[in-house]
Design a protein around this motif. Structure first.
Motif, PDB file in Angstrom:
ATOM      1  N   PHE A 139      39.771  35.884   5.811  1.00  0.00           N
ATOM      2  CA  PHE A 139      38.979  36.676   4.882  1.00  0.00           C
ATOM      3  C   PHE A 139      37.785  37.323   5.607  1.00  0.00           C
ATOM      4  CE2 PHE A 139      36.668  37.717   0.994  1.00  0.00           C
ATOM      5  CZ  PHE A 139      37.720  38.142   0.188  1.00  0.00           C
ATOM      6  N   TYR A 140      37.230  36.624   6.574  1.00  0.00           N
ATOM      7  CA  TYR A 140      36.150  37.212   7.390  1.00  0.00           C
ATOM      8  C   TYR A 140      36.680  38.439   8.129  1.00  0.00           C
ATOM      9  CZ  TYR A 140      32.462  37.645  10.903  1.00  0.00           C
ATOM     10  OH  TYR A 140      31.446  38.124  11.708  1.00  0.00           O
ATOM     11  N   LYS A 141      37.854  38.319   8.735  1.00  0.00           N
ATOM     12  CA  LYS A 141      38.437  39.455   9.449  1.00  0.00           C
ATOM     13  C   LYS A 141      38.729  40.610   8.492  1.00  0.00           C
ATOM     14  CE  LYS A 141      39.604  39.164  13.316  1.00  0.00           C
ATOM     15  NZ  LYS A 141      38.885  39.514  14.561  1.00  0.00           N
ATOM     16  N   PHE A 142      39.135  40.277   7.285  1.00  0.00           N
ATOM     17  CA  PHE A 142      39.381  41.294   6.260  1.00  0.00           C
ATOM     18  C   PHE A 142      38.086  42.034   5.907  1.00  0.00           C
ATOM     19  CE2 PHE A 142      39.010  41.686   1.519  1.00  0.00           C
ATOM     20  CZ  PHE A 142      39.605  42.934   1.414  1.00  0.00           C
ATOM     21  N   LEU A 143      37.017  41.293   5.662  1.00  0.00           N
ATOM     22  CA  LEU A 143      35.747  41.923   5.300  1.00  0.00           C
ATOM     23  C   LEU A 143      35.204  42.762   6.452  1.00  0.00           C
ATOM     24  CD1 LEU A 143      33.965  39.067   3.286  1.00  0.00           C
ATOM     25  CD2 LEU A 143      35.171  41.078   2.400  1.00  0.00           C
ATOM     26  N   LYS A 144      35.448  42.339   7.667  1.00  0.00           N
ATOM     27  CA  LYS A 144      35.025  43.154   8.814  1.00  0.00           C
ATOM     28  C   LYS A 144      35.831  44.445   8.892  1.00  0.00           C
ATOM     29  CE  LYS A 144      32.401  42.731  11.306  1.00  0.00           C
ATOM     30  NZ  LYS A 144      31.054  43.346  11.178  1.00  0.00           N
ATOM     31  N   GLU A 145      37.105  44.402   8.483  1.00  0.00           N
ATOM     32  CA  GLU A 145      37.892  45.629   8.428  1.00  0.00           C
ATOM     33  C   GLU A 145      37.345  46.583   7.366  1.00  0.00           C
ATOM     34  OE1 GLU A 145      40.320  46.999  10.185  1.00  0.00           O
ATOM     35  OE2 GLU A 145      40.276  45.357  11.628  1.00  0.00           O
ATOM     36  N   ILE A 185      47.564  39.443   3.513  1.00  0.00           N
ATOM     37  CA  ILE A 185      48.060  40.751   3.056  1.00  0.00           C
ATOM     38  C   ILE A 185      46.926  41.768   3.013  1.00  0.00           C
ATOM     39  CG2 ILE A 185      48.997  42.002   1.068  1.00  0.00           C
ATOM     40  CD1 ILE A 185      50.690  39.534   0.454  1.00  0.00           C
ATOM     41  N   LEU A 186      45.781  41.373   2.475  1.00  0.00           N
ATOM     42  CA  LEU A 186      44.649  42.303   2.381  1.00  0.00           C
ATOM     43  C   LEU A 186      44.139  42.690   3.773  1.00  0.00           C
ATOM     44  CD1 LEU A 186      42.700  40.731  -0.619  1.00  0.00           C
ATOM     45  CD2 LEU A 186      43.950  42.903  -0.603  1.00  0.00           C
ATOM     46  N   TYR A 187      44.033  41.700   4.642  1.00  0.00           N
ATOM     47  CA  TYR A 187      43.622  41.994   6.026  1.00  0.00           C
ATOM     48  C   TYR A 187      44.641  42.919   6.696  1.00  0.00           C
ATOM     49  CZ  TYR A 187      43.183  41.279  11.068  1.00  0.00           C
ATOM     50  OH  TYR A 187      43.087  41.482  12.423  1.00  0.00           O
ATOM     51  N   GLY A 188      45.917  42.615   6.482  1.00  0.00           N
ATOM     52  CA  GLY A 188      46.967  43.439   7.081  1.00  0.00           C
ATOM     53  C   GLY A 188      46.958  44.856   6.552  1.00  0.00           C
ATOM     54  N   PHE A 189      46.700  45.007   5.244  1.00  0.00           N
ATOM     55  CA  PHE A 189      46.642  46.353   4.689  1.00  0.00           C
ATOM     56  C   PHE A 189      45.488  47.151   5.284  1.00  0.00           C
ATOM     57  CE2 PHE A 189      44.700  49.345   1.720  1.00  0.00           C
ATOM     58  CZ  PHE A 189      45.722  50.281   1.654  1.00  0.00           C
ATOM     59  N   TRP A 200      50.395  42.430  10.408  1.00  0.00           N
ATOM     60  CA  TRP A 200      49.931  41.388   9.490  1.00  0.00           C
ATOM     61  C   TRP A 200      50.216  41.741   8.034  1.00  0.00           C
ATOM     62  CZ3 TRP A 200      49.553  36.795  11.043  1.00  0.00           C
ATOM     63  CH2 TRP A 200      49.148  36.511  12.354  1.00  0.00           C
ATOM     64  N   PHE A 201      50.271  43.013   7.700  1.00  0.00           N
ATOM     65  CA  PHE A 201      50.606  43.394   6.331  1.00  0.00           C
ATOM     66  C   PHE A 201      52.052  42.982   6.013  1.00  0.00           C
ATOM     67  CE2 PHE A 201      52.265  46.702   3.347  1.00  0.00           C
ATOM     68  CZ  PHE A 201      51.546  46.282   2.230  1.00  0.00           C
TER      69      PHE A 201
END
Length: 810
Positions: A139-145, A185-189, A200-201
């Motif tokens: 989730f951290y990686k997702f928020l950084k994206e 999924i969110l990080y991959g998207f 990753w998506f």
């Protein structure tokens, strides 16, 4: 001149001491490492007793599913893998069922099946820690994206990792993994949207498909809304370009789904054929008929409000005093800071962004206020929140993280919105309806009051340049304290299994184990065992003991019990098939000893001190501790023959007792197969008036035993034997009919039929017959082929992308 120069030098040398920026000194640039360290520390605080093996992650309270369904499932599969390959048919589930579907859903907890089954209970907590840790990291990686600040990403990844859905759902084993998969999924998207990297998506979609095919429907709705908003969040509306991008995204998601087809197709088949979906107990019609804009009832509104303040605000475990139960009620808690910060999101948006995110917010608020839309979210299959709670948490955390990022970057905060937010939260917290006041945890409410005020002040401090650093440190400390406190309450203020209990002669390790070992050693035939007691340790009695203790029984607690198993129980009036609970908690033949004989029931384990078991035709043969072992005088073998038949419609009109005795004299044949068994004389219904006594009981059983199946080999997916008949007869096997079974008689393929209202049989010709049955999960091979093609396609796309990137660099 010299003096002047010296004075100037001293003036330049002596400067005011710089104010130390504590956040910059300690955390800046190292936020991810701090996040991972904090998660591990909080996990140690929360799971300390589990890490030190004083407790195991099995709950005896309302979370009894961990003991009654998931632990037996893991144990059963662990045993299965020791003597077979991938799971197939298991006679330990109900009267037999295909257990291949869903066995690969949770790649973490399911990994425990490869350990010795005695180690499985100890591993459950460690798997939950891994899920929490990875969820926070991803989730951290997702928020950084999303290009949010390190601080915002740190705080809200922590809140997501220890959200109510993650911690409460984790005590039911399977729900925490859903939170991890959707984060992937969110990080991959975002990686796909920002960098056109899709690994990753696709992988996340594949994982979700393995977990629960049904989840593809609600998350398709969620992702459709999110993808649209994010695309136009990034650029001006260009619908043609968006259509192309969306088509590619859907194609990638389709590859991910196809990669799971090995598991997905059998899963979907099991869902569609289950009583809950295709049977008489389905919720579909009932829920679809509800009023579209009918408001949620008062108890539900109360629960929705207060569980946003804390998973345990209305009680913990069995003490929960809200709508439905501790798991299925609204579970929107993701930190008090989210509640305070969330309203700041909309003032931070441009006009165009407000339009898109306003629509999304309104769309996902509809199911909160109007239950009909929540039913629709679940395709009218159930009245609970579960995944919808996670969806609300996702948007709460994302929107709050963006709001805090904006405040950090711009040094601006909408003071009016902040003040109104704090006031409204406090009003909601202290003004429940009079009839519900006693349900509120006042101690936790006092702490939440402090947190609302503290977070409000610290959020305001973030907008002040002079106090921003201090506010960040205090916010982090406060969030860590809150997550540790609330998670500790959810996990440790409940009735869990201690490690010591696992070694005592109680629960699944009681004297049933010794009794079953004795029976297996002394009797090498196929037989079923009944128990008039439960070995489970939870508040709800376990009916899945067979899976753990390694015998064949007749009961099953499972969300998707085999349809013909349920039909058999229903047609014989053992359960009401219109009652959805009865189709899941299928009690088996515990109170029908004659039917138990028909189902190859040979032994009965009892803790009763009276003579009740002996009075039903059972002889006491052994005792282990407090468990008496009885043998059935009237048991029938796994395979035996009928010489008479009765139509299914006529059979259904009989009383339960008549049905039991009728099934000892004639096989029940469905109308569509009547011609196949037409050479057998029809049973005279007038004979159902014959006296019901042990003499007749014994005579009927002995008649059926005359031509019995002599088994020469047996595994749960393949068995065979021989049988001699002097006239055409129906050979009956006491397990549910499933089209995955195929049969040969004298090496010629022979069709199997549904006999005795859901069980299995075939027609035999006069003479000696060699019979063999094999089982292969339906659609498994087709699914495997689709998965193989999808993996090859995915690998080819990755290779092509890599080649193009190298060519571009060159």
């Amino acid at each position: 001149m010299s003096t002047k120069k010296t004075a100037t030098t001293r003036a330049e040398t002596v400067k005011p001491a710089a104010t130390t920026d504590l956040y910059q000194t300690l955390l800046r640039g190292k936020e991810l490492y701090w996040l991972l360290a904090i998660i591990l520390v909080v996990c140690y605080i929360v799971f300390k007793d589990f890490i030190h093996l004083k407790k195991v992650y099995l709950f005896r309270d309302i979370g009894s599913d961990s003991i009654n369904i998931y632990f037996p499932w893991l144990t059963c599969v662990s045993d299965y893998l020791k003597h077979d390959s991938a799971p197939g048919w298991s006679f330990s589930q109900g009267m037999g069922q295909n257990i291949f579907p869903i066995w690969l859903g949770d790649f973490f907890s399911d990994a425990l099946v490869y350990f010795d089954k005695s180690k499985i209970p100890y591993g459950l907590a460690f798997m939950e820690i891994i899920k929490i840790f990875l969820s926070g990291f991803v989730f951290y990686k997702f928020l950084k994206e999303l290009k949010l600040s390190n601080f915002s990403s740190l705080i809200f990844s922590l809140l997501y990792a220890f959200s109510g859905f993650m911690i409460v759902g984790g005590s039911w084993v399977i729900f925490s993994i859903e939170a991890l998969y959707i984060a992937i999924i969110l990080y991959g998207f975002e990686r796909w949207l920002n960098h056109r990297k899709y690994f990753w998506f696709v992988t996340g979609v594949m994982m979700l498909s393995f977990l629960q095919p049904f989840l593809l429907l609600p998350y398709t709705i969620v992702l459709a809304a999110y993808i649209t908003a994010r695309y136009f969040d990034m650029s001006e509306p260009k619908w043609k370009e968006f259509a192309v991008f969306l088509s590619k995204t859907v194609g990638l998601a389709a590859i991910g789904v196809a990669m799971s087809a090995y598991q997905l197709l059998p899963d979907i088949l099991q869902y569609l054929e289950s009583p809950r979906v295709g049977g008489e107990s389905t919720f579909f019609e009932k829920l679809k008929q509800q009023e579209t804009f009918g408001l949620a009832d008062e108890l539900l509104r109360f629960t929705t409000t207060f569980r946003a303040f804390g998973s345990d605000m209305l009680g913990t475990g069995n003490n929960f005093r809200g709508w439905q139960n501790y798991l299925e009620a609204p579970l929107f808690y993701c930190g008090i800071f989210c509640l305070v910060a969330f309203p700041q999101f909309f003032p931070s948006l441009t006009k165009r962004q407000k339009y898109f995110y306003g629509i999304i917010t309104g769309f996902f608020c509809l199911p909160i206020f109007f239950p009909y839309f929540r039913y629709a979210f679940w395709a009218f299959s159930g009245d609970y929140f579960r995944t919808f709670s996670l969806v609300i948490i996702l948007f709460m955390v994302m929107f709050s993280a963006r709001a805090v990022h904006f405040i950090e970057q711009k040094g601006k905060i909408n003071k009016i919105v902040l003040a109104v937010t704090v006031v409204i939260l406090l009003i909601l917290l202290y003004t429940p309806a009079a009839q519900y006041k006693q349900a509120v945890n006042t101690g936790l409410r006092s702490m939440v009051t402090f947190l609302i005020l503290a977070y409000g002040g610290l959020l305001f401090g973030l907008s002040s340049k002079g106090f921003s650093s201090v506010s960040k440190i205090l916010l982090l400390v406060l969030c860590v304290f809150e997550m540790a406190y609330t998670s500790n309450t959810t996990v440790n203020k409940r009735d869990t299994v201690t490690a010591a209990i696992l070694h005592d002669k109680v629960g699944y390790n009681d004297y049933s184990v010794d009794a079953v070992a004795y029976l297996k050693q002394t009797d090498k035939s196929f037989f079923r065992v009944n128990k008039d007691y439960s070995s489970g340790l939870a508040m709800h009695a376990s009916i899945n003991d067979a899976k753990v203790q390694g015998y064949f029984g007749t009961s099953s607690y499972y969300s998707f019990n085999q349809k013909n198993y349920i039909k058999f129980l229903g047609d014989f009036d053992v359960i009401n098939v219109k009652d959805e609970n009865s189709t899941r908690w299928a009690k088996g033949l515990v109170d029908r000893p004659i039917l138990f004989s028909l189902a190859s029931g040979k032994y009965w384990l009892s803790k009763r001190t009276d003579n009740a078991i002996a009075s039903m035709g059972f002889d006491s043969i052994q005792k282990f501790g407090d468990v008496k072992v009885y043998k059935n005088r009237y048991s029938l073998p796994f395979g035996f023959t009928y010489s008479k038949r009765i139509g299914e419609e006529a059979f259904k009109k009989l009383s339960p007792t008549q049905k039991d005795f009728c099934a000892l004299r004639a096989c029940v044949v469905p109308k569509e197969d009547a011609t196949v068994f037409s050479s057998m004389p029809e049973f005279n219904l007038a004979d159902t008036t014959a006296a019901i006594n042990y003499d007749n009981y014994g005579a009927y059983v002995n008649e059926l035993k005359k031509d019995q199946f002599s088994m020469t080999k047996f595994t749960e997916n393949n068995f065979g034997g021989t049988i001699q008949v002097n006239e055409p007869k129906a050979l009956f096997f006491s397990f549910p009919f499933d089209e995955g079974w195929t049969a040969t008689v004298n090496n010629a393929e022979t069709k199997l039929y549904r006999l005795n209202s859901g069980l299995t049989g075939l027609m035999l010709n006069k003479g000696a017959n060699t019979v063999e049955l094999k089982f292969v999960p339906r659609l498994k091979h087709k699914g495997a082929m689709i998965s193989l093609i999808a993996f090859v396609l995915f690998g080819g796309l990755l290779g092509l992308t890599f080649y193009r990137s190298r060519k571009t660099v060159a």
